[in-house]
Design a protein around this motif. Structure first.
Motif, mmCIF file in Angstrom:
data_model
loop_
_atom_site.group_PDB
_atom_site.id
_atom_site.type_symbol
_atom_site.label_atom_id
_atom_site.label_comp_id
_atom_site.label_asym_id
_atom_site.label_seq_id
_atom_site.Cartn_x
_atom_site.Cartn_y
_atom_site.Cartn_z
ATOM 1 N N ALA A 125 49.307 -3.613 3.792
ATOM 2 C CA ALA A 125 49.567 -5.036 4.054
ATOM 3 C C ALA A 125 50.329 -5.196 5.373
ATOM 4 N N ASP A 126 51.266 -4.282 5.592
ATOM 5 C CA ASP A 126 52.035 -4.299 6.837
ATOM 6 C C ASP A 126 51.105 -4.075 8.033
ATOM 7 N N LEU A 127 50.180 -3.127 7.870
ATOM 8 C CA LEU A 127 49.229 -2.836 8.945
ATOM 9 C C LEU A 127 48.327 -4.051 9.205
ATOM 10 N N ARG A 174 47.124 -8.009 13.159
ATOM 11 C CA ARG A 174 46.733 -9.429 13.225
ATOM 12 C C ARG A 174 45.429 -9.721 12.491
ATOM 13 N N LYS A 175 45.246 -9.039 11.358
ATOM 14 C CA LYS A 175 44.093 -9.358 10.497
ATOM 15 C C LYS A 175 44.410 -10.667 9.790
ATOM 16 N N LYS A 176 43.421 -11.524 9.709
ATOM 17 C CA LYS A 176 43.651 -12.814 9.062
ATOM 18 C C LYS A 176 43.301 -12.719 7.578
ATOM 19 N N LYS A 230 41.009 -3.631 4.872
ATOM 20 C CA LYS A 230 40.618 -3.729 3.463
ATOM 21 C C LYS A 230 41.604 -4.622 2.712
ATOM 22 N N PHE A 231 42.897 -4.492 3.033
ATOM 23 C CA PHE A 231 43.871 -5.341 2.360
ATOM 24 C C PHE A 231 43.556 -6.818 2.618
ATOM 25 N N VAL A 236 42.608 -9.621 -0.328
ATOM 26 C CA VAL A 236 43.332 -10.886 -0.549
ATOM 27 C C VAL A 236 42.372 -12.070 -0.388
ATOM 28 N N THR A 237 41.486 -11.993 0.577
ATOM 29 C CA THR A 237 40.512 -13.069 0.785
ATOM 30 C C THR A 237 39.615 -13.215 -0.442
ATOM 31 N N GLU A 238 39.175 -12.083 -0.966
ATOM 32 C CA GLU A 238 38.275 -12.105 -2.125
ATOM 33 C C GLU A 238 38.989 -12.611 -3.385
ATOM 34 N N VAL A 239 40.213 -12.133 -3.611
ATOM 35 C CA VAL A 239 40.969 -12.571 -4.792
ATOM 36 C C VAL A 239 41.241 -14.071 -4.709
ATOM 37 N N THR A 240 41.585 -14.548 -3.533
ATOM 38 C CA THR A 240 41.857 -15.984 -3.350
ATOM 39 C C THR A 240 40.590 -16.793 -3.638
ATOM 40 N N ARG A 241 39.454 -16.315 -3.129
ATOM 41 C CA ARG A 241 38.187 -17.020 -3.355
ATOM 42 C C ARG A 241 37.857 -17.079 -4.853
#
Ligand code: FES
Length: 142
Positions: free
Chosen positions: A24-26, A31-33, A117-118, A122-127
């Motif tokens: 998550a830190d990485l 700057r992954k959105k 991947k993180f 998060v994007t997938e879980v939110t969706r």
């Protein structure tokens, strides 16, 4: 389920400090959105996560919980993530039994080098949680 179009799910992420937290830190430093819906709690190992933590988060009104740790075979404590995997499966069954969508609990294995991947997880879980809708049945309405 009918819901406010502005509604955004609130998610708790229990992340193992050795892998997923570093991932998550990485994601942040690279700057992954990813959606800002997640609140992260660092744990020493995914094996430290008690099912009561998950139930408490849902009871407090969070819409979903993400548990993320080291890949199978890479736990720093050898078997913590295997215990976590079993506990999550049982907790999902418990949720189903009491009429709560088991998809409110999600698990993933993300290493320290997998910032992308993180962000994807998060994007997938939110969706997925947006599809399910708010956690109205289990949340304490006080
Ligand atoms: S140390 Fe990461 S899951 Fe156990």
């Amino acid at each position: 389920m009918k819901q406010d179009s502005q509604w955004e799910p609130r998610i708790v992420g229990f992340l193992c400090r050795w892998c997923s937290y570093a991932g998550a830190d990485l994601a942040g430093t690279s700057r992954k959105k990813y959606p800002a819906n997640i609140r992260i709690i660092k744990v020493p190992c995914s094996g430290r996560i008690d099912p009561l933590f998950i139930l408490k988060a849902l009871r407090l009104g969070f819409d979903g919980v993400l548990v993320s740790g080291c890949h199978p075979g890479e736990c720093h404590y050898q078997t913590g993530n295997y215990y976590a995997r079993r506990r999550i499966a049982i907790t999902k069954k418990l949720l189903e039994y009491i009429g709560i969508e088991p998809q409110r609990i999600q698990a993933s294995w993300v290493s320290a080098s997998e910032g992308g991947k993180f962000a994807q997880v998060v994007t997938e879980v939110t969706r997925e949680l947006k599809e399910i809708g708010p956690n109205e049945l289990f949340a304490d309405k006080k």
